[in-house]
Design a protein around this motif. Structure first.
Motif, PDB file in Angstrom:
ATOM      1  N   ILE A 168     -10.280  25.262   7.636  1.00  0.00           N
ATOM      2  CA  ILE A 168     -11.533  24.830   7.008  1.00  0.00           C
ATOM      3  C   ILE A 168     -12.727  25.405   7.764  1.00  0.00           C
ATOM      4  CG2 ILE A 168     -12.897  22.829   6.306  1.00  0.00           C
ATOM      5  CD1 ILE A 168     -10.244  23.170   4.808  1.00  0.00           C
ATOM      6  N   GLU A 169     -12.613  25.498   9.098  1.00  0.00           N
ATOM      7  CA  GLU A 169     -13.692  26.106   9.897  1.00  0.00           C
ATOM      8  C   GLU A 169     -14.005  27.512   9.406  1.00  0.00           C
ATOM      9  OE1 GLU A 169     -15.534  25.247  12.555  1.00  0.00           O
ATOM     10  OE2 GLU A 169     -14.596  23.510  13.510  1.00  0.00           O
ATOM     11  N   ASN A 170     -12.968  28.251   9.020  1.00  0.00           N
ATOM     12  CA  ASN A 170     -13.166  29.638   8.593  1.00  0.00           C
ATOM     13  C   ASN A 170     -13.972  29.753   7.309  1.00  0.00           C
ATOM     14  OD1 ASN A 170     -11.701  30.504  10.791  1.00  0.00           O
ATOM     15  ND2 ASN A 170      -9.785  30.707   9.661  1.00  0.00           N
ATOM     16  N   THR A 171     -14.043  28.684   6.530  1.00  0.00           N
ATOM     17  CA  THR A 171     -14.827  28.734   5.291  1.00  0.00           C
ATOM     18  C   THR A 171     -16.309  28.539   5.553  1.00  0.00           C
ATOM     19  OG1 THR A 171     -14.680  26.340   4.839  1.00  0.00           O
ATOM     20  CG2 THR A 171     -12.875  27.733   4.062  1.00  0.00           C
ATOM     21  N   GLU A 172     -16.669  28.191   6.787  1.00  0.00           N
ATOM     22  CA  GLU A 172     -18.065  27.882   7.101  1.00  0.00           C
ATOM     23  C   GLU A 172     -18.681  28.923   8.026  1.00  0.00           C
ATOM     24  OE1 GLU A 172     -17.675  23.851   8.598  1.00  0.00           O
ATOM     25  OE2 GLU A 172     -18.227  23.096   6.631  1.00  0.00           O
ATOM     26  N   ASP A 406     -19.677  21.191  16.095  1.00  0.00           N
ATOM     27  CA  ASP A 406     -20.106  21.912  14.896  1.00  0.00           C
ATOM     28  C   ASP A 406     -21.464  21.385  14.435  1.00  0.00           C
ATOM     29  OD1 ASP A 406     -17.796  23.317  14.996  1.00  0.00           O
ATOM     30  OD2 ASP A 406     -16.812  22.303  13.328  1.00  0.00           O
ATOM     31  N   PRO A 407     -22.228  22.193  13.739  1.00  0.00           N
ATOM     32  CA  PRO A 407     -23.547  21.741  13.273  1.00  0.00           C
ATOM     33  C   PRO A 407     -23.446  20.487  12.411  1.00  0.00           C
ATOM     34  CG  PRO A 407     -23.304  24.108  12.979  1.00  0.00           C
ATOM     35  CD  PRO A 407     -21.958  23.591  13.375  1.00  0.00           C
ATOM     36  N   THR A 412     -16.688  19.925   8.630  1.00  0.00           N
ATOM     37  CA  THR A 412     -15.803  19.747   9.778  1.00  0.00           C
ATOM     38  C   THR A 412     -16.377  18.738  10.769  1.00  0.00           C
ATOM     39  OG1 THR A 412     -16.839  21.723  10.723  1.00  0.00           O
ATOM     40  CG2 THR A 412     -14.725  22.010   9.627  1.00  0.00           C
ATOM     41  N   HIS A 413     -17.698  18.767  10.955  1.00  0.00           N
ATOM     42  CA  HIS A 413     -18.342  17.793  11.850  1.00  0.00           C
ATOM     43  C   HIS A 413     -18.242  16.388  11.263  1.00  0.00           C
ATOM     44  CE1 HIS A 413     -21.319  16.371  14.815  1.00  0.00           C
ATOM     45  NE2 HIS A 413     -21.755  15.613  13.824  1.00  0.00           N
ATOM     46  N   GLU A 414     -18.496  16.268   9.970  1.00  0.00           N
ATOM     47  CA  GLU A 414     -18.439  14.953   9.336  1.00  0.00           C
ATOM     48  C   GLU A 414     -17.015  14.406   9.341  1.00  0.00           C
ATOM     49  OE1 GLU A 414     -21.117  13.333   8.502  1.00  0.00           O
ATOM     50  OE2 GLU A 414     -22.339  15.040   9.114  1.00  0.00           O
ATOM     51  N   ALA A 415     -16.027  15.271   9.126  1.00  0.00           N
ATOM     52  CA  ALA A 415     -14.636  14.823   9.184  1.00  0.00           C
ATOM     53  C   ALA A 415     -14.282  14.331  10.581  1.00  0.00           C
ATOM     54  CB  ALA A 415     -13.706  15.965   8.770  1.00  0.00           C
ATOM     55  N   TYR A 416     -14.767  15.046  11.594  1.00  0.00           N
ATOM     56  CA  TYR A 416     -14.533  14.624  12.985  1.00  0.00           C
ATOM     57  C   TYR A 416     -15.099  13.224  13.217  1.00  0.00           C
ATOM     58  CZ  TYR A 416     -14.648  14.629  18.094  1.00  0.00           C
ATOM     59  OH  TYR A 416     -14.469  14.297  19.424  1.00  0.00           O
ATOM     60  N   GLY A 607     -29.504  23.703  20.641  1.00  0.00           N
ATOM     61  CA  GLY A 607     -28.807  23.145  19.495  1.00  0.00           C
ATOM     62  C   GLY A 607     -27.320  22.993  19.705  1.00  0.00           C
ATOM     63  N   VAL A 608     -26.907  22.577  20.925  1.00  0.00           N
ATOM     64  CA  VAL A 608     -25.483  22.398  21.210  1.00  0.00           C
ATOM     65  C   VAL A 608     -25.276  21.069  21.929  1.00  0.00           C
ATOM     66  CG1 VAL A 608     -24.967  24.857  21.333  1.00  0.00           C
ATOM     67  CG2 VAL A 608     -25.674  23.664  23.399  1.00  0.00           C
ATOM     68  N   GLU A 609     -24.040  20.573  21.835  1.00  0.00           N
ATOM     69  CA  GLU A 609     -23.627  19.387  22.564  1.00  0.00           C
ATOM     70  C   GLU A 609     -22.793  19.805  23.771  1.00  0.00           C
ATOM     71  OE1 GLU A 609     -24.567  16.353  21.818  1.00  0.00           O
ATOM     72  OE2 GLU A 609     -25.616  16.914  19.971  1.00  0.00           O
ATOM     73  N   ARG A 610     -22.630  18.864  24.697  1.00  0.00           N
ATOM     74  CA  ARG A 610     -21.837  19.156  25.886  1.00  0.00           C
ATOM     75  C   ARG A 610     -20.372  19.389  25.536  1.00  0.00           C
ATOM     76  NH1 ARG A 610     -22.692  14.716  30.371  1.00  0.00           N
ATOM     77  NH2 ARG A 610     -22.416  13.364  28.544  1.00  0.00           N
ATOM     78  N   GLY A 611     -19.760  20.303  26.254  1.00  0.00           N
ATOM     79  CA  GLY A 611     -18.348  20.598  26.034  1.00  0.00           C
ATOM     80  C   GLY A 611     -17.917  21.704  26.977  1.00  0.00           C
ATOM     81  N   PRO A 612     -16.635  21.997  27.039  1.00  0.00           N
ATOM     82  CA  PRO A 612     -16.171  23.071  27.921  1.00  0.00           C
ATOM     83  C   PRO A 612     -16.663  24.432  27.446  1.00  0.00           C
ATOM     84  CG  PRO A 612     -14.398  22.336  26.499  1.00  0.00           C
ATOM     85  CD  PRO A 612     -15.537  21.387  26.279  1.00  0.00           C
ATOM     86  N   VAL A 613     -16.670  25.368  28.369  1.00  0.00           N
ATOM     87  CA  VAL A 613     -17.019  26.745  28.025  1.00  0.00           C
ATOM     88  C   VAL A 613     -15.810  27.379  27.344  1.00  0.00           C
ATOM     89  CG1 VAL A 613     -17.643  29.011  28.953  1.00  0.00           C
ATOM     90  CG2 VAL A 613     -18.650  26.929  29.919  1.00  0.00           C
TER      91      VAL A 613
END
Length: 758
Positions: A168-172, A406-407, A412-416, A607-613
């Motif tokens: 699904i990510e690939n569609t965005e 994800d934005p 994908t963000h809303e599903a998460y 425009g990003v959240e914390r997470g691993p590199v």
């Protein structure tokens, strides 16, 4: 290089026409063939790869990508007959779509009610494709999205439907046309400020566009030959646009300098082009080759996922370099006089003396003198700045970010968010446990019917049940689903849902604990082979593999680059200095992205959240930045070495080299920074990391390392900079990147009566 320049000038019409036909021809082929992006994501020897190989061989219906359809009701529960009927009809329709092998409904007995939240308002279905996400055509998940959205719109009661997963990510994926346009606009502004001429500005841009257009079309064709990730074009465009404009800028600057300097090439367009290509052209060839070597060095990592990335970026750089070495001199012969005519030409002709060089303006002359007077203080301050910025890199944590990054607004963000709300964050990153019973009696695995559907009795051996209990009690595991069996009954799969999110360090520790301590004793007692796989485990394995192989990659690239520099400059100090300072630039860039992307400093601004590199960012960053840093190293040190060869006065050579190149190096860096920063406007986290890390690396390398640390250190080292043992010099081949034509002008105020005439 002289022969190439002479041939390009003599056949300028044919060269220009050839580039036009090449761009149009390759572009037409690229559009006709389209793109076929895919990622051959294999990690031989890893647990996730063993699990994937076993499923592909013995349980192909469960070997493909697993995505989720998450839905929620605003009133009532998902168990209400009207909701169940609508969603079940949609699941049945999705199951019939191409490339979909099955849809595991939350209402099926096999789900045991674990796919419906405790309050009954959120549920999810699992869509199993027949291929991995990187091998699926984008049309396959797009059809799933359309079917799911149609179910959300139908009926009287609203149902929120969102979708998640790699396919699904690939569609965005978004295009990069806007960011490229912004980068070009910024480059135009910098070139106008540098040259003060529309025509002079237009030649580097035109050259870069020809190289970029041809390169991207060639990459499109290349995707049909080698597995290439879908972000490869963005990366190739980012690097190619930056280096292409920079290479043209260096050559054009040297051309204008030759045209304005009294001597054999004074106000002679053809002679000035030849001299520019014989000096800057050689440096471009050397620098571009170094970038290509650094990029292709990624193949040494043995990670097939990166092969397409490395070759695509190399194609972009190679075509940009070829355009700078052939198309640009051709264009200069057509418009050279108008590009290079000095504003004070008449004064020069009448006076017969050399006017101040534009490339060695008074500001840079004063700056080089300042560095020459205070090398210790400047070297110490510059090193301290770079080390301070690089310090966060010590806390670097590699991994793969999840859909929480994800934005906002993307499905994908809303599903998460829905999954995390209804079940916990770990349901966004399930672990697929694959169990094999080699050579064992399978009578106890009796089932009422074949396959893995709802009609199975799910009678398991004691060992398989013990495995399920052990994983569930391992800590940080929310739940473990009942097993699903392949038709022959020798392979089963269980899905374990962690309590922590896919990108959390706790999930990495859980996978390590399962593999090292929890699973082996149970598997040994039951005589089973057990592998922990799935997307989350695969991402963890990728980070581990890259971290393990990165030192070899760095060592090979640094060694090859050092050998090239030793051959060119006949020095031991220059290769050592270049290796240390380039690594310092890369470490500082890593420090910047750790602070922003991992720690969250200024994350809202980007425009990003914390997470691993992202695990492959350091590899790509090293390959690209090391190559780009070598560009500035070569252009700066070659001018210093040129002055040293003519004057044999070290301090003066270093100061003059900085004064002559400081302006053009900083202008080139400004162009690259603008181009790279423009890519942070895109929504994708990976491309933001690329853009910001490359921009920060180039900025720090050009301003702090090349204009402060490098000249200060060379002043401190003294004439030993240019020394090499006689026996070693005899063994080394000779490569000339400075040309055989007369040297350029001395900076303002530095030309004395005893100097060799220019």
């Amino acid at each position: 290089m002289l022969r190439l320049a002479g041939w390009s000038i003599a056949h300028r019409k044919h060269v220009a026409l050839g580039w036009l036909l090449l761009a149009l021809g390759v572009g037409a082929l690229g559009r006709a063939a389209g793109t076929s992006y895919s990622s051959n994501f294999t990690l031989p020897g890893s647990g996730a790869q063993r699990a994937a190989d076993l499923l592909q061989r013995s349980f192909p219906s469960q070997a493909g990508d697993r995505d989720t359809i998450v839905y929620a009701t605003s009133s009532g529960t998902v168990r209400e007959p009207s909701v169940r009927a609508r969603m079940s009809a949609m699941f049945a329709a999705v199951a019939k779509l191409p490339h979909v092998t099955s849809v595991i409904s939350p209402y099926a007995p096999a789900s045991a009610g674990e796919a419906i939240s405790a309050n009954g308002r959120i549920a999810f279905a699992t869509v199993v494709f027949n291929e991995k996400a990187n091998e699926l055509p984008v049309s396959a998940p797009e059809r799933v999205v359309q079917a799911a959205r149609a179910a959300a719109r139908g009926g009287r009661d609203p149902i929120q439907v969102q979708l998640g997963g790699q396919a699904i990510e690939n569609t965005e994926q978004e295009g990069f046309g806007v960011s490229t346009a912004i980068g070009l606009l910024a480059a135009i502004v910098v070139l106008l400020l540098t040259f003060g001429s529309l025509l002079a500005m237009g030649l580097p841009i035109l050259t870069a566009l020809f190289g970029l257009g041809t390169g991207l079309s060639a990459i499109a064709l290349f995707t049909h030959v080698v597995d290439t990730p879908n972000f490869s074009s963005e990366l190739a465009a980012m690097i190619g646009l930056g280096v292409g404009i920079d290479y043209a800028l260096f050559i054009l600057t040297r051309f204008r300098e030759a045209y304005r300097t009294p001597g054999p090439a004074f106000e002679d367009t053809h002679a000035s082009v030849v001299q520019a290509m014989d000096t800057a052209g050689r440096a471009v060839l050397f620098a571009g080759t170094t970038v290509v070597i650094a990029l292709l060095g990624m193949i040494l990592l043995g990670v097939s996922f990166l092969y397409g990335v490395a070759i695509s970026a190399s194609i972009g750089v190679l075509l940009m370099m070829l355009a700078s070495l052939t198309l640009l001199p051709t264009l200069l012969t057509f418009a050279g006089a108008r590009v290079a005519r000095p504003r004070v030409a008449g004064a020069r002709s009448r006076g017969g003396t050399q006017a101040p060089s534009a490339a060695a303006g008074g500001v840079w002359l004063r700056w080089s003198a300042f560095v020459r007077r205070r090398p210790w203080a400047i070297a110490t301050a510059a090193a301290a700045i770079m080390l301070l910025i690089a310090a966060p890199a010590l806390a670097l944590r590699l991994g793969s970010t999840d859909a929480a990054n994800d934005p906002a607004g993307q499905t994908t963000h809303e599903a998460y968010e829905l999954l995390a709300q209804g079940f916990g964050q770990g349901f966004n990153g399930p672990l697929l446990v694959v169990v094999e019973h080699p050579g064992r009696e399978r009578a106890t695995l009796a089932r009422k019917s074949g396959g893995g559907g709802a009609s199975h009795a799910f009678v398991t051996t004691a060992g398989l049940e013990a495995l399920r209990r052990a994983i569930g009690a391992a800590g940080d595991v929310a739940s473990v689903t009942p097993p699903r069996f392949n038709p022959s009954g020798d392979v089963a799969t269980l899905t374990a849902y962690p309590r922590s999110s896919p990108q959390a360090y706790a999930t990495t520790q859980l996978v390590s604990r399962l593999r090292a301590r929890v699973i082996p004793p149970v598997a040994a007692r039951a005589g089973m082979n057990v592998y922990v796989g799935g997307v989350t485990a695969g991402s963890i394995d990728l980070a581990a593999v890259l971290a393990r192989k990165l030192p070899l990659f760095i060592g090979v690239v640094v060694l090859l680059s050092a050998l090239l520099l030793m051959v060119v400059f006949r020095s031991l100090v220059i290769p050592l200095q270049a290796a240390v300072m380039n690594l310092l630039s890369i470490s500082s860039a890593l420090g910047v992205i750790v602070a922003i992307f991992q720690w969250g400093w200024l994350g809202g601004l980007v425009g990003v959240e914390r997470g691993p590199v992202q695990s492959f960012i350091p590899v790509l960053l090293f390959a690209i930045v090391f190559g780009l840093s070598m560009d500035y190293e070569v252009f700066l040190v070659s001018r210093m070495h040129e002055r040293w060869t003519h004057e044999r006065e070290h301090s003066r050579a270093v100061a003059e080299g900085l004064a002559l190149t400081g302006r053009v190096v900083t202008a080139a860096a400004a162009i690259m920074v603008c181009v790279f920063l423009s890519f942070t406007l895109l929504e994708g986290r990976i491309i933001k990391e690329f853009g910001l890390s490359l921009a920060s690396a180039v900025l720090l390398d050009a301003l702090v390392v090349r204009c402060l640390l490098l000249p200060a250190v060379l002043h401190l080292v003294g004439e030993r900079t240019w020394r090499i043992p006689a026996w070693l010099e005899r063994l080394l081949p000779r490569l000339n990147i400075e040309g055989a034509l007369p040297r350029g002008p001395a900076p303002d105020g530095e030309q004395d009566a005893g100097a060799t005439p220019a």
